[in-house]
Design an enzyme around this catalytic site. Sequence first.
Site, PDB file in Angstrom:
ATOM      1  N   GLY A  10      10.418  67.383  -9.405  1.00  0.00           N
ATOM      2  CA  GLY A  10      11.769  67.434  -9.058  1.00  0.00           C
ATOM      3  C   GLY A  10      12.494  66.883 -10.489  1.00  0.00           C
ATOM      4  N   TYR A 148      21.860  61.322   3.645  1.00  0.00           N
ATOM      5  CA  TYR A 148      20.986  60.823   2.681  1.00  0.00           C
ATOM      6  C   TYR A 148      21.429  59.243   2.098  1.00  0.00           C
ATOM      7  CZ  TYR A 148      20.323  60.623  -2.861  1.00  0.00           C
ATOM      8  OH  TYR A 148      19.975  60.349  -4.056  1.00  0.00           O
ATOM      9  N   LYS A 152      18.940  55.878   2.221  1.00  0.00           N
ATOM     10  CA  LYS A 152      18.931  55.159   0.868  1.00  0.00           C
ATOM     11  C   LYS A 152      19.086  53.793   1.100  1.00  0.00           C
ATOM     12  CE  LYS A 152      17.522  58.334  -2.285  1.00  0.00           C
ATOM     13  NZ  LYS A 152      16.257  58.124  -2.372  1.00  0.00           N
TER      14      LYS A 152
HETATM   15  C1  VAH Z   1      23.101  63.538  -5.507  1.00  0.00           C
HETATM   16  N1  VAH Z   1      22.291  63.421  -7.609  1.00  0.00           N
HETATM   17  O1  VAH Z   1      24.380  64.049  -5.939  1.00  0.00           O
HETATM   18  C2  VAH Z   1      22.202  62.576  -6.280  1.00  0.00           C
HETATM   19  C3  VAH Z   1      22.700  61.117  -6.331  1.00  0.00           C
HETATM   20  C4  VAH Z   1      24.635  59.854  -7.011  1.00  0.00           C
HETATM   21  C5  VAH Z   1      24.099  61.064  -6.326  1.00  0.00           C
HETATM   22  O2  VAH Z   1      22.207  60.423  -5.505  1.00  0.00           O
HETATM   23  O3  VAH Z   1      22.811  63.509  -4.150  1.00  0.00           O
END
Ligand code: VAH
Length: 336
Positions: A10, A148, A152
Amino acid sequence: MRILVTGANGQIGSELVEVLRERHGTGQVVGLDLNPPPTATDQPSRAPSSNAPFEVADVRNREALADVLDRHEVGSIYHLASLLSATGEQHPDRAWDVNMSGLKTILDLARSRPVEKVFWPSSIAVFGPTTPREDTPQNTVLDPTTMYGVTKRSGELLCRYYHRRYDLDVRSLRYPGLLSYKTAPGGGTTDYAIDMLTQAAAGRDYTCFLKPDTRLPMMYMPDAIQGTLALMDADADALSVRDSYNTGGLSFSPEELAATIQARVPSFSCSYAPDERQHIAENWPSSVNDDAARTDWGWAPEYDLEATTADMLDHLREGTPEHGDVAEGEHEGATA
Ligand code: VAH
């Protein structure tokens, strides 16, 4: 004892593996991902050396991961495998499964083995519309609006629980949007910045999927890597935060990035066509307060917007074959 990096193909993983192998020796760092590593044929710029240990496995497969940890006698883990914000909104069930089951599997296996430290990346996506947008505090309302962000924040609480309950030394950073040139973006909302720089380096104009004034916290990958290693090198007693540290680098908006690019590429032009990712970005902070990271373990980013833009354009102009189309869909290994 070896080091295991999940999500090794990644955005962060591919660069962190390189730095760790330079630091500890190629054979001491085991990469793990859903797919095999780049080969000399398909991505020569990223192909690891032949003696670089690599495992193909799904981080949700407890038996497979247990075998990897035991066979390689793993002493520390960087667990980066994750779906990012935009992909997570397209596939929320899979995002929960990969991001949460994968993390709990790693934590459970680590606490029952001689694993000294675990690193796990959180994100500014844990913040939401009720959070102060400027200079967002380390401790504040956390009200994520994406799957997401939910994974987190949930992961932060799980890490803190495993530290308190099982004395597992798990450490975490809330990464902002990350800029890098070595891998194609992996389905993140902040990936517009990489896309814009990639198109500008190729002499093309760019249509941005965020509004021009959407200011977000960002960080150049060299700062993200050195910050991650500094946290992992820190004395455990110095760490006052065991959910996840705020870390800021710089903050900018698409129009500010476009202007910085135009200073080096006068012909470059950016237009704006916001899509569903605008609703993700506008619930995130514009900047974060990272005093705790600076005090506890010496966090000190080096790159500002001009230096980041210059370095990105220079390397992108050299040509990185994997750049071009933005990677979509499940991209285990991508993260923050
Ligand atoms: C996203 N690059 O855009 C990641 C990140 C703060 C954003 O966690 O999902």
